[in-house]
Design an enzyme around this catalytic site. Structure first.
Site, mmCIF file in Angstrom:
data_model
loop_
_atom_site.group_PDB
_atom_site.id
_atom_site.type_symbol
_atom_site.label_atom_id
_atom_site.label_comp_id
_atom_site.label_asym_id
_atom_site.label_seq_id
_atom_site.Cartn_x
_atom_site.Cartn_y
_atom_site.Cartn_z
ATOM 1 N N LYS A 189 0.806 -1.224 0.000
ATOM 2 C CA LYS A 189 0.000 0.000 0.000
ATOM 3 C C LYS A 189 0.840 1.277 0.000
ATOM 4 O O LYS A 189 0.415 2.289 -0.563
ATOM 5 C CB LYS A 189 -0.952 0.002 1.200
ATOM 6 C CG LYS A 189 -2.102 -0.975 1.082
ATOM 7 C CD LYS A 189 -3.095 -0.772 2.215
ATOM 8 C CE LYS A 189 -4.337 -1.622 2.036
ATOM 9 N NZ LYS A 189 -5.376 -1.322 3.036
ATOM 10 N N ASP B 198 -10.350 3.221 1.764
ATOM 11 C CA ASP B 198 -10.603 2.622 3.076
ATOM 12 C C ASP B 198 -11.412 3.543 3.986
ATOM 13 O O ASP B 198 -12.416 3.138 4.572
ATOM 14 C CB ASP B 198 -9.289 2.267 3.769
ATOM 15 C CG ASP B 198 -8.636 1.015 3.200
ATOM 16 O OD1 ASP B 198 -9.375 0.147 2.707
ATOM 17 O OD2 ASP B 198 -7.403 0.912 3.259
#
Length: 281
Positions: free
Chosen positions: A70, A106
């Site tokens: 990420k 997210d």
């Protein structure tokens, strides 16, 4: 849906990815809207990440990104949206004419799931976030953007909690506290969010904070979705608190990615149904 010469690729990269339920959920969603895509999981070792991104920009419409890529993927992308810039991590890539744009869905997914499942006036909420990693950063930034009243960060390493609190202080009142000294912040919180992996399968008998600090007036939220109800949520429920599981965030962050790739509204109910079924296997 038949796979033809017009079918394009979507997917997930991580290391490992064999445990992921995203392919079942995403392919069901794509089929339901007759979208010309297939979604596959790719186990990508860190040593070949740059090469994979270089190839994917010419062969993929986009992909999701999970641990451990990420943050590492950022230097290999062309642009970042403001959420990914603020959070410092990417979980979704969209390819537009060879240009790779990184997003982080997210936090947005978390807030959407919270708004869908919980009756809460966010502008009046006092939030305690347990943990100070990437998930805490995403959730904290999203909650700050919707205007929560206050955010406290509790973490084992106080320096990390302070760094996140300082980052979010531009948007709302913040404070940092050691995890073993956060009882007062737990008791004063409207919303408590566990962003750590404590309590995740197979370590299902663990809790990041004492459930005895939680009361019936509070909302206990846990980002973990396996098990769907962690021990912390089970104990909070016994004390009369409203519980919010990680399943909704997983569905909604995927739905935002789906919408970025296809331009279509994601079939949320179907995605949740498929995910629940796959988690039982």
């Amino acid at each position: 849906m038949d796979i033809t010469s017009q079918t394009r690729a979507l997917g997930l990269i991580g290391h490992p990815v064999s445990h992921s339920k995203s392919p079942e959920m995403m392919n069901a969603a794509l089929r339901s809207l007759q979208q010309p895509y297939v979604y596959l999981a790719h186990d990508v070792a860190p040593s070949v990440l740059e090469e994979v991104v270089r190839g994917f920009r010419y062969t993929m419409r986009g992909w999701n990104v999970t641990i451990p890529h990420k943050v590492a993927i950022i230097p290999f992308l062309d642009e970042l949206d403001h959420y990914a810039q603020e959070i410092g991590a990417v979980n979704t890539v969209v390819v537009r004419e060879g240009t790779c744009v990184g997003y982080n869905t997210d936090g947005i997914g978390y807030v959407r799931s919270l708004q869908e499942e919980v009756e809460l006036e966010l502008s009046q909420a006092r939030v305690l976030i347990v943990g100070a990693g990437g998930a805490a950063r995403a959730v904290g930034y999203a909650l700050a953007q919707v205007g929560v009243k206050e955010i406290s960060i509790a973490n084992r390493t106080l320096a990390k909690a302070k760094a996140l609190a300082d980052h979010l202080s531009r948007f709302t009142m913040t404070q940092a506290v050691p995890l073993d000294q956060c009882r007062k912040q737990v008791e004063n919180a409207t919303l408590i969010v566990n962003t750590t992996s404590v309590g995740m399968f197979p370590h299902v008998d663990e809790m990041p904070i004492s459930s005895s600090w939680i009361s019936a007036e509070q909302i206990m939220s846990d980002l973990i979705y396996h098990p769907q109800e962690t021990l912390l949520l089970q104990e909070a429920k016994k004390r009369g608190a409203f519980i919010h599981t990680g399943l909704g965030m997983l569905v909604h962050q995927a739905a935002v990615a789906f919408e970025l790739w296809t331009g279509q509204q994601a079939p949320i109910s179907l995605m949740r149904q498929i995910l629940k079924q796959s988690l039982k296997k």
